[in-house]
Design an enzyme around this catalytic site. Structure first.
Site, PDB file in Angstrom:
ATOM      1  N   ARG A 235       0.948  -1.129   0.062  1.00 49.48           N
ATOM      2  CA  ARG A 235      -0.059   0.009   0.005  1.00 49.48           C
ATOM      3  C   ARG A 235       0.916   1.215   0.043  1.00 49.48           C
ATOM      4  O   ARG A 235       1.946   1.125   0.786  1.00 49.48           O
ATOM      5  CB  ARG A 235      -0.955   0.196   1.262  1.00 49.48           C
ATOM      6  CG  ARG A 235      -2.003  -0.813   1.160  1.00 49.48           C
ATOM      7  CD  ARG A 235      -3.038  -0.549   0.248  1.00 49.48           C
ATOM      8  NE  ARG A 235      -4.433  -1.442   0.228  1.00 49.48           N
ATOM      9  CZ  ARG A 235      -4.412  -2.402  -0.473  1.00 49.48           C
ATOM     10  NH1 ARG A 235      -3.481  -2.670  -1.496  1.00 49.48           N
ATOM     11  NH2 ARG A 235      -5.586  -3.156  -0.690  1.00 49.48           N
ATOM     12  N   GLU A 263      -3.894   7.367  -4.140  1.00 51.09           N
ATOM     13  CA  GLU A 263      -4.403   6.702  -5.571  1.00 51.09           C
ATOM     14  C   GLU A 263      -5.875   7.469  -5.807  1.00 51.09           C
ATOM     15  O   GLU A 263      -6.617   7.395  -5.100  1.00 51.09           O
ATOM     16  CB  GLU A 263      -4.232   5.188  -5.585  1.00 51.09           C
ATOM     17  CG  GLU A 263      -3.283   4.657  -5.083  1.00 51.09           C
ATOM     18  CD  GLU A 263      -2.962   3.105  -5.114  1.00 51.09           C
ATOM     19  OE1 GLU A 263      -4.214   2.522  -5.514  1.00 51.09           O
ATOM     20  OE2 GLU A 263      -2.084   2.459  -4.694  1.00 51.09           O
ATOM     21  N   HIS A 281      -1.464   0.072 -10.113  1.00 51.74           N
ATOM     22  CA  HIS A 281      -2.012  -0.861  -8.926  1.00 51.74           C
ATOM     23  C   HIS A 281      -2.744  -2.071  -9.865  1.00 51.74           C
ATOM     24  O   HIS A 281      -3.935  -2.283  -9.903  1.00 51.74           O
ATOM     25  CB  HIS A 281      -3.253  -0.270  -8.097  1.00 51.74           C
ATOM     26  CG  HIS A 281      -3.411  -0.870  -6.841  1.00 51.74           C
ATOM     27  ND1 HIS A 281      -3.669  -0.278  -5.675  1.00 51.74           N
ATOM     28  CD2 HIS A 281      -3.308  -2.236  -6.490  1.00 51.74           C
ATOM     29  CE1 HIS A 281      -3.799  -1.379  -4.731  1.00 51.74           C
ATOM     30  NE2 HIS A 281      -3.441  -2.199  -5.098  1.00 51.74           N
TER      31      HIS A 281
END
Ligand code: GLV
Length: 315
Positions: A235, A263, A281
Site C-alpha cells: 500500500r 491513488e 495498481h
C-alpha cells in the site's frame, strides 16, 4: 430478496451468480464517505473494494445500518474501518490466497523492469530516440544471485521470495514480526534498517493499516545500498512518498511501484523520475484472479446470508 450493492463492475459470471441470490445493484465509481454511509443505510450487504471509503465517519453517519455484511473484493481492507464495522454489528470478509501468485508476479514484473530499465527503454524506443544497439546502452543491474529482502513475510512476501530463490538463485532475507518457516532458505533480520542495508532488492509486502503507516521512512530508505532497488506492491501509505521521491531524485536508489499514497493521484515529481517504474495498481489484475476474487467475496456474502460464518471473515 435481500438487497446487495456491488460497488463496481466485476466479472459477469459472478454478477450473474449474485443476481440468483440477491436483488443486486451495480455501482460504477468509488464510494465517497457520504456515499458509503448511504449504502450502509440502504443495502443488506455490500461487495465493496479498494477506494470505497468505509471510514469511521461513514459508519457514524450511517447510524444503525441496514447493512450487516461487507464482503470485500481484495485482500487489503484498510479502506474499511473494521473497529467501526464491528461496533456497528457489520461483518467484514476479504479475499486472501486467490491473488497471492498474481501479486507476487507483479512484484517480479517491477523487480525486472526496474533492474533492466525496461520503462526507460520503452519510452526511448517509442519516442524514436533509439540509435541502435550499443555496448553501453541503458545498462541495468544483474538480478540473479543478488540478495532479495522482503518486508512482510506473509503469503505474498513468501511467494515473491520463493520466485527469487528458485528462479533467480537469490539469497533471501526478511523483516517480519515473527519467525517464518518457508519451504526454502530465508534468514530473518531483526531490524528494518538491517534488512534495508543487507538487500540489493527490497520488496514491501506488509498489509496496510495503522500499524504499518510510513513504516518505510527517510531513515529506512537511507539505509539502502546505493543503487539498491526498492519495490512496493503493498500500500502507498506504508512508504513516506516524499522521502522516496527525494531518494529517487538524488539518484541514490531506483524504485518499482504499484501503489501510491493518494491513488489515483501520482505526484508529478515521481512521474518525472526516470529511475522509477510506475504501474497503476495492477497487483491482482488478471482475468482469472479477478474472477476468483469476485467468487470468494460473493461466497462470503452467501455464507452470511445462509447464517454461516463467512470463511474469510476478518471482523
Ligand atoms: C489489492 O491491492 C488488494 O488488496 O487485493
Amino acid at each position: 430478496m435481500r438487497r446487495l450493492l456491488i460497488t463496481r463492475q466485476i466479472a459477469e459470471p459472478v454478477i450473474a451468480a449474485a443476481r440468483a441470490r440477491f436483488d443486486v445493484t451495480l455501482g460504477r465509481d468509488a464510494l465517497s464517505e457520504d456515499a458509503a454511509a448511504q449504502a450502509l443505510r440502504d443495502f443488506d450487504a455490500i461487495l465493496p473494494t479498494l477506494g470505497d471509503a468505509f471510514s469511521a465517519g461513514a459508519f457514524a453517519a450511517a447510524g444503525v445500518p441496514r447493512c450487516r455484511m461487507l464482503g470485500n473484493f481484495g485482500v487489503g481492507f484498510n479502506h474499511i474501518d473494521v473497529e467501526a464495522a464491528r461496533a456497528a454489528g457489520v461483518m467484514v470478509s476479504n479475499t486472501p490466497d486467490v491473488l497471492t501468485d498474481a501479486t507476487a508476479d507483479i512484484g517480479w514484473t517491477l523487480i525486472l523492469a526496474t533492474a533492466r530499465r525496461a520503462g526507460e527503454g520503452e519510452r526511448m524506443l517509442r519516442a524514436g530516440r533509439w540509435a541502435g544497439f550499443g555496448p553501453e546502452g541503458l545498462l541495468g543491474t544483474h538480478v540473479s544471485g543478488k540478495t532479495l529482502g522482503i518486508v512482510g513475510m506473509g503469503r505474498i512476501g513468501q511467494a515473491v521470495a520463493r520466485r527469487g530463490h528458485f528462479g533467480f538463485g537469490m539469497p533471501v532475507v526478511y523483516f517480519n514480526r515473527s519467525e517464518k518457516d518457508p519451504d526454502f532458505p530465508a534468514r530473518r533480520i531483526d531490524t528494518l534498517a538491517g534488512l534495508m542495508a543487507a538487500a540489493d532488492f527490497v520488496v514491501v509486502c506488509v498489509p496496510g493499516g495503522a500499524g504499518t503507516a510510513r513504516l518505510i521512512d527517510a531513515k529506512a530508505l537511507a539505509a539502502m545500498k546505493p543503487g539498491g532497488i526498492f519495490v512496493n506492491i503493498a500500500r502507498g501509505e506504508v512508504v513516506d512518498e516524499a522521502a522516496l521521491i527525494e531518494a529517487l531524485e538524488a539518484g541514490r536508489i531506483r524504485a518499482g511501484l504499484d501503489v501510491y499514497e493518494n491513488e489515483p493521484q501520482v505526484p508529478a515529481r515521481l512521474i518525472a523520475c526516470e529511475n522509477a517504474v510506475l504501474l497503476p495498481h495492477l497487483g491482482s489484475a488478471t482475468v482469472e484472479t479477478r474472477e476468483a476474487m469476485g467468487r470468494m467475496a460473493l461466497d462470503n456474502i452467501i455464507a452470511w446470508a445462509d447464517g454461516r460464518d463467512p470463511p474469510q471473515r476478518v471482523a
